[in-house]
Enzyme design. Structure first.
Site, PDB file in Angstrom:
ATOM      1  N   ARG A  35      -9.315  -6.975  -4.964  1.00  0.00           N
ATOM      2  CA  ARG A  35     -10.600  -6.433  -4.821  1.00  0.00           C
ATOM      3  C   ARG A  35     -11.683  -6.822  -5.816  1.00  0.00           C
ATOM      4  O   ARG A  35     -12.798  -7.519  -5.746  1.00  0.00           O
ATOM      5  CB  ARG A  35     -10.785  -4.931  -4.832  1.00  0.00           C
ATOM      6  CG  ARG A  35     -10.143  -4.457  -3.429  1.00  0.00           C
ATOM      7  CD  ARG A  35      -9.819  -2.813  -3.571  1.00  0.00           C
ATOM      8  NE  ARG A  35      -9.818  -2.253  -2.158  1.00  0.00           N
ATOM      9  CZ  ARG A  35      -8.359  -2.393  -1.499  1.00  0.00           C
ATOM     10  NH1 ARG A  35      -7.406  -3.282  -2.156  1.00  0.00           N
ATOM     11  NH2 ARG A  35      -8.245  -1.587  -0.495  1.00  0.00           N
ATOM     12  N   GLY A 111      -2.215  -8.978   3.206  1.00  0.00           N
ATOM     13  CA  GLY A 111      -3.063  -8.281   4.310  1.00  0.00           C
ATOM     14  C   GLY A 111      -4.329  -8.572   3.553  1.00  0.00           C
ATOM     15  O   GLY A 111      -5.361  -8.787   4.361  1.00  0.00           O
ATOM     16  N   ARG A 139       0.151  -9.972  12.453  1.00  0.00           N
ATOM     17  CA  ARG A 139      -0.396  -8.700  11.914  1.00  0.00           C
ATOM     18  C   ARG A 139      -1.789  -8.660  12.390  1.00  0.00           C
ATOM     19  O   ARG A 139      -2.631  -9.473  12.731  1.00  0.00           O
ATOM     20  CB  ARG A 139      -0.307  -8.876  10.316  1.00  0.00           C
ATOM     21  CG  ARG A 139       1.052  -9.028   9.833  1.00  0.00           C
ATOM     22  CD  ARG A 139       1.004  -8.935   8.412  1.00  0.00           C
ATOM     23  NE  ARG A 139       0.537  -7.845   7.785  1.00  0.00           N
ATOM     24  CZ  ARG A 139       0.604  -7.266   6.555  1.00  0.00           C
ATOM     25  NH1 ARG A 139       0.709  -8.209   5.456  1.00  0.00           N
ATOM     26  NH2 ARG A 139       0.060  -6.164   6.092  1.00  0.00           N
ATOM     27  N   SER A 185      -5.497  -0.487  10.205  1.00  0.00           N
ATOM     28  CA  SER A 185      -5.497  -1.075   8.912  1.00  0.00           C
ATOM     29  C   SER A 185      -6.661  -0.500   8.416  1.00  0.00           C
ATOM     30  O   SER A 185      -7.757  -0.944   8.779  1.00  0.00           O
ATOM     31  CB  SER A 185      -5.328  -2.371   8.919  1.00  0.00           C
ATOM     32  OG  SER A 185      -5.207  -2.729   7.355  1.00  0.00           O
ATOM     33  N   GLN A 187      -7.739  -1.871   5.800  1.00  0.00           N
ATOM     34  CA  GLN A 187      -8.432  -3.048   5.253  1.00  0.00           C
ATOM     35  C   GLN A 187      -9.494  -3.509   5.983  1.00  0.00           C
ATOM     36  O   GLN A 187     -10.173  -4.225   5.461  1.00  0.00           O
ATOM     37  CB  GLN A 187      -7.132  -3.888   4.998  1.00  0.00           C
ATOM     38  CG  GLN A 187      -6.204  -3.519   3.952  1.00  0.00           C
ATOM     39  CD  GLN A 187      -4.855  -4.636   3.721  1.00  0.00           C
ATOM     40  OE1 GLN A 187      -5.145  -5.491   4.633  1.00  0.00           O
ATOM     41  NE2 GLN A 187      -4.126  -4.387   2.946  1.00  0.00           N
ATOM     42  N   GLU A 333       2.267   3.232   2.087  1.00  0.00           N
ATOM     43  CA  GLU A 333       2.945   2.131   1.374  1.00  0.00           C
ATOM     44  C   GLU A 333       3.928   2.767   0.489  1.00  0.00           C
ATOM     45  O   GLU A 333       5.103   2.092   0.142  1.00  0.00           O
ATOM     46  CB  GLU A 333       2.004   1.382   0.538  1.00  0.00           C
ATOM     47  CG  GLU A 333       1.516   2.124  -0.705  1.00  0.00           C
ATOM     48  CD  GLU A 333       0.105   1.313  -1.486  1.00  0.00           C
ATOM     49  OE1 GLU A 333       0.248   1.144  -2.425  1.00  0.00           O
ATOM     50  OE2 GLU A 333      -0.482   0.677  -0.606  1.00  0.00           O
ATOM     51  N   HIS A 360       3.152  -3.809   9.138  1.00  0.00           N
ATOM     52  CA  HIS A 360       2.872  -4.254   7.964  1.00  0.00           C
ATOM     53  C   HIS A 360       3.614  -5.724   7.749  1.00  0.00           C
ATOM     54  O   HIS A 360       3.932  -6.305   8.665  1.00  0.00           O
ATOM     55  CB  HIS A 360       3.439  -2.833   6.973  1.00  0.00           C
ATOM     56  CG  HIS A 360       2.382  -2.054   6.537  1.00  0.00           C
ATOM     57  ND1 HIS A 360       2.063  -1.370   5.275  1.00  0.00           N
ATOM     58  CD2 HIS A 360       1.236  -1.604   7.186  1.00  0.00           C
ATOM     59  CE1 HIS A 360       1.147  -0.754   5.434  1.00  0.00           C
ATOM     60  NE2 HIS A 360       0.654  -0.577   6.526  1.00  0.00           N
ATOM     61  N   ARG A 405       8.751  -4.085  -0.497  1.00  0.00           N
ATOM     62  CA  ARG A 405       8.936  -2.736  -0.778  1.00  0.00           C
ATOM     63  C   ARG A 405      10.387  -2.240   0.055  1.00  0.00           C
ATOM     64  O   ARG A 405      11.058  -1.360  -0.243  1.00  0.00           O
ATOM     65  CB  ARG A 405       8.081  -1.865  -0.062  1.00  0.00           C
ATOM     66  CG  ARG A 405       6.639  -2.154  -0.795  1.00  0.00           C
ATOM     67  CD  ARG A 405       5.786  -0.933  -0.627  1.00  0.00           C
ATOM     68  NE  ARG A 405       4.235  -1.498  -1.392  1.00  0.00           N
ATOM     69  CZ  ARG A 405       3.994  -1.471  -2.636  1.00  0.00           C
ATOM     70  NH1 ARG A 405       4.782  -1.139  -3.501  1.00  0.00           N
ATOM     71  NH2 ARG A 405       2.697  -1.873  -2.917  1.00  0.00           N
ATOM     72  N   LYS A 430       6.090 -11.085  -4.364  1.00  0.00           N
ATOM     73  CA  LYS A 430       4.870 -10.656  -3.700  1.00  0.00           C
ATOM     74  C   LYS A 430       3.863  -9.913  -4.656  1.00  0.00           C
ATOM     75  O   LYS A 430       2.669 -10.191  -4.398  1.00  0.00           O
ATOM     76  CB  LYS A 430       5.038  -9.948  -2.383  1.00  0.00           C
ATOM     77  CG  LYS A 430       3.714  -9.632  -1.569  1.00  0.00           C
ATOM     78  CD  LYS A 430       4.347  -9.110  -0.286  1.00  0.00           C
ATOM     79  CE  LYS A 430       3.136  -8.586   0.634  1.00  0.00           C
ATOM     80  NZ  LYS A 430       2.046  -9.395   0.925  1.00  0.00           N
TER      81      LYS A 430
END
Length: 445
Positions: A35, A111, A139, A185, A187, A333, A360, A405, A430
């Site tokens: 961001r 993403g 996605r 999402s 996002q 997450e 995801h 993850r 990642k």
């Protein structure tokens, strides 16, 4: 030396010989770093990002912005003992410039890159093509594409609503009101808000779908916009429910120190819980919008205790792990790591509110179910989560599906279960490039 020679295809997850007792310095937040890169690139003056995360996702973001004309200069640390972000890029100087095409942007499977940059590309002079890993084609991106078209953008996606696609930047975008369904999402909302100050009319984003997941990430976006001078009206400060408004304005260059990534602290805190040990994470912020901060309450409910001081967060396990019934819709997450701990608990767990995890990096609900069950577990999928009934586990291969993850979740199980091997642990690059070394270091190896 190749990546595969450093981290072989099957990585034996270290078994804990006793209670861990370690201090683990976690690199900067991916969510904040990416961001901050977008906002700095759109600012009216240069800015600094200090202690940024240097990982695949953040380098993809930086390289994409560079391709469109932004200068990002890295200051390399001179400390021979530094690792990760501090060793490779202690500070990034971001110098805005007019954005241009034609260029091709590689989003990988990030993403934040595939969703945050198409609105930026509408401000470029020329076409910007977006492409990425095969999984990126699957996605969801329709919300961003359709919203940008409503706001005046021209986008070629062959009616797929997904990658690959080309944004034909015209050097500016009208902006204005737009309604989107961001239930798959959060996002989608953040993507529009981040670039909105540069739109001629700003933006009014109205979410029209069901429950909006990962709200802390939208709060993070709003806080960061305000920190660089943007005017934002939002539901949580008395605005209309499910509506965000950003006024057109110039953005200020800032000198920002990136917080540690609290979600990436999860496996290390889990290690304290699973082994009945103690782990300290330095520089844990007293106030943050990061979803990972919820770990303090969640892992305490599962059998630990924590203390937050000026030095950071110290989490201590009790030697027992309890099951939990928890709605994770705002912190989805964290689900893989919580599922791993729940599989080692003394009572069942129900994790809910996370149906969106099927979209995801991989279908995380299906992946967790399959991999834990193949180690002897008893996990079933629900409509919006997982039900986990602990059973004695055994060794075996824990597949990661190119999902960072999943790799860290399997490593947590491996602390307590002999013979767990993580397939492609290198996928942790990642967001956490030095994970294998950090993990073995925590164990004193």
């Amino acid at each position: 030396m190749t990546e595969s020679s450093v981290h072989p295809a099957l990585w034996p997850a270290p078994l804990a010989s006793g209670a861990v007792d370690a201090t683990v310095t976690v690199p900067g937040s991916k969510s904040v770093t990416n961001r901050a890169l977008v906002l700095a690139a759109l600012s009216s003056e240069p800015g600094w990002l200090r202690r940024p995360l240097r990982s695949r996702d953040t380098l993809l973001m930086a390289d994409a912005l560079r391709a469109m004309g932004v200068r990002i200069e890295e200051t390399v640390s001179s400390s021979s003992s530094a690792t990760g972000a501090e060793a490779a890029g202690e500070a990034w100087r971001v110098i805005p410039a007019p954005l241009h095409g034609p260029v091709t942007v590689d989003v990988g499977n990030a993403g934040t890159v595939m969703r945050f940059l198409p609105p930026v590309a509408t401000l470029a002079d020329g076409p910007v093509r977006f492409d990425g890993d095969p999984r990126s084609y699957e996605r969801p991106l329709t919300g961003v594409i359709e919203a940008l078209r409503v706001l005046g953008a021209r986008i070629d996606d062959d009616s797929r609503g997904s990658l690959p696609m080309t944004v034909h930047g015209g050097g500016a975008l009208d902006g204005g009101p737009v309604a989107i369904d961001a239930s798959s999402s959060s996002q989608f909302v953040s993507a529009l808000l981040l670039s909105a100050p540069r739109f001629n009319q700003g933006v009014e984003v109205r979410h029209t779908g069901d429950r909006l997941p990962s709200m802390p990430h939208i709060r993070m976006t709003v806080d960061m916009l305000r920190a660089v001078g943007a005017q934002v009206d939002e539901p949580e400060t008395g605005g209309e429910p499910n509506v965000w408004r950003v006024s057109p304005s110039a953005l200020l260059g800032r000198d920002l120190t990136i917080e540690p990534d609290l979600s990436n602290a999860q496996p290390f805190l889990a290690a304290a819980l699973v082994t009945g040990g103690r782990v300290t994470i330095p520089d844990w912020p007293s106030r943050t919008t990061q979803p990972g901060d919820a770990l303090r309450d969640i892992f305490t409910a599962m059998g630990g205790s924590c203390e937050l001081t000026e030095q950071g967060l110290t989490f201590t396990g009790s030697g027992r792990v309890h099951g939990i019934d928890v709605d994770l819709s705002e912190v989805g997450e964290l689900t893989p790591g919580i599922a791993a701990v729940a599989a080692l608990a003394d009572s069942p767990s129900t994790l809910s509110g996370v149906a969106h995890l099927r979209l995801h990096e991989t279908d995380r609900l299906a992946a967790l179910t399959k991999e834990i069950n193949e180690l002897g577990g008893d996990v079933t999928e629900t409509a919006d989560g997982l039900h986990i009934r602990p059973r004695p586990l055994h060794g075996g291969t824990f597949h990661t599906y190119d999902d960072h993850r999943m790799a860290t979740a399997g490593s947590v199980i491996g602390l307590a279960v002999p013979g767990v091997e993580i397939e492609n642990v290198a996928t942790t690059a990642k967001t956490l490039p030095d994970f294998p070394q950090m993990w073995t270091g925590m164990l004193g190896a």
